[in-house]
Design an enzyme around this catalytic site. Structure first.
Site, short mmCIF file in Angstrom:
data_model
loop_
_atom_site.label_atom_id
_atom_site.label_comp_id
_atom_site.label_asym_id
_atom_site.label_seq_id
_atom_site.Cartn_x
_atom_site.Cartn_y
_atom_site.Cartn_z
N TYR A 166 -13.62 0.12 0.00
CA TYR A 166 -14.10 0.77 1.23
C TYR A 166 -13.15 1.91 1.55
O TYR A 166 -12.22 2.18 0.79
CB TYR A 166 -14.19 -0.23 2.39
CG TYR A 166 -13.12 -1.30 2.43
CD1 TYR A 166 -11.80 -0.99 2.77
CD2 TYR A 166 -13.42 -2.62 2.10
CE1 TYR A 166 -10.82 -1.97 2.80
CE2 TYR A 166 -12.44 -3.60 2.13
CZ TYR A 166 -11.15 -3.28 2.48
OH TYR A 166 -10.16 -4.25 2.50
N GLU A 226 0.84 -1.21 0.00
CA GLU A 226 0.00 0.00 0.00
C GLU A 226 0.88 1.26 0.00
O GLU A 226 1.26 1.73 1.04
CB GLU A 226 -0.94 -0.02 1.20
CG GLU A 226 -1.91 -1.20 1.18
CD GLU A 226 -2.94 -1.14 2.29
OE1 GLU A 226 -3.14 -0.06 2.90
OE2 GLU A 226 -3.54 -2.18 2.58
#
Length: 368
Positions: free
Chosen positions: A208, A143
């Site tokens: 999300y 990430e």
């Protein structure tokens, strides 16, 4: 009779296809340290609710080698071996080792992916980890490439890394998955989508965290339109539907309202909401915390998602109804399945009704 046989064949094929859909359960093993009814360990896992159990997280060192982030939990308490042992309850269960996550950041992964020697260190340590403990594959959750300390070359280096892992895994039949940022703004910056899709078995799309308190106003964690836009973007960029796994958050994002009388979506907020009794982090509540709150709840049809509020506290989350909508969309696009982040924040004890209500909703739509 011929028509009947043909119908039975179609129904059988439909059941087979449905039965093969992925339900990937990410498990944040640190939930072992939560207090009271929030404490979660291997004994709380229903192995039949998952096709994959993703053991989170491992990290890497500066040489690119995979390392434990909690040796006491992983080895002294035996969580890894206990997780692998769940395959005795569900012989079809795949247990994956997840490397990365938000807290690991990007810089070390950027350095590793761009250096042949470090890539070999990573791959060899991955093979050792999987072989030594009986994992069925690896999930790489970087990430994010080209962000958070990364560089532009990360995009192509990520493809190279995945291709080399795929080649190394092939003789052993290990699975390779990745977790990726969902929205176009992240995905377009971080990934050569068509190229990475060729190297992996499946792609966990983290649909999300579309709204945060840092936005300055309340918003939906996972509105239906944002999910649909994200998946359609990945499809349009060359990711096959049968490799995309739709992410479902078993938690909500919380906000502290600037004015408690303004409690609608888009209302101003002054920061994150208060910490929950189990998860203990501001801005975040597990579904197992939300369902116990006696807050006023509204289902917003425009976003196909609920929100709840009490005083100056406001939370956006998913419930059974919104999860059903999301699964209907996944089925309409013929996606590979769904994943949850994360299993330990569903109502796993069933304090608000049946145990694992959200995860069971996913299974009822995709597998049962």
């Amino acid at each position: 009779m011929g028509k009947l046989i043909a119908l039975l064949v179609i129904l059988s094929l439909s059941a087979l296809i449905t039965g093969e859909r992925i339900v990937n359960c990410y498990w944040g093993t640190w939930a072992n340290y939560r207090s009271g009814n929030g404490k979660f360990d291997v004994s709380n896992i229903d192995a039949n609710l998952c096709t994959h159990l993703s053991y989170s997280f491992f990290g890497i060192n500066d040489n690119g080698e995979i390392q434990s982030l909690d040796t006491w939990l992983d080895y002294d308490l035996g969580f890894i071996n206990q997780a692998i042992g769940l395959k005795s309850q569900n012989h079809n269960l795949k247990v994956l080792a997840v490397v990365g996550g938000w807290n690991e950041g990007s810089a070390k992964y950027s350095s590793m992916a761009g250096d042949w020697n470090k890539r070999q260190n990573f791959i060899n340590s991955a093979l050792n980890l999987l072989r030594n403990h009986g994992f069925d594959g690896l999930d790489l959750d970087w990430e994010y490439p080209n962000q958070r300390g990364g560089k532009w070359e990360d995009r192509s280096n990520f493809v190279t890394l995945l291709r080399e892992i795929k080649e190394a895994f092939a003789p052993y039949g290990y699975e390779l998955g990745i977790a990726v940022g969902a929205g176009e703004s992240i995905a377009s910056s971080s990934y050569e989508i068509a190229n990475i899709a060729q190297q992996v078995n499946f792609i966990n799309v983290m649909t999300y965290d579309f709204a945060m308190a840092s936005d300055g106003q309340t918003g939906f964690n996972a509105p239906q339109w944002a999910i649909e836009n994200s998946i359609n973007y990945w499809l349009n960029q060359g990711a096959p539907a049968n490799k995309l796994v739709l992410g479902i958050g078993l938690y909500g994002r919380t906000f502290q309202l600037s004015d408690p009388s303004q409690n609608w979506p888009g209302a101003p907020c002054r920061g994150v909401g208060g910490a929950g009794p189990f998860t203990g982090d501001g801005g975040y509540l597990g579904y197992n915390e939300i369902c116990l709150n006696n807050w006023q709840t509204v289902f917003d049809n425009n976003n196909a998602a609920p929100y709840a509020f009490s005083g100056d506290q406001w939370v956006s989350f998913d419930n059974v109804l919104s999860v059903q909508w999301k699964m209907d969309f996944a089925l309409s696009k013929n996606l590979a399945g769904a994943m949850v982040w994360s299993i330990e924040t569903d109502d796993f004890r069933g304090h608000c009704g049946e145990s694992y209500p959200l995860l069971k909703t996913i299974n009822r739509k995709l597998r049962w």
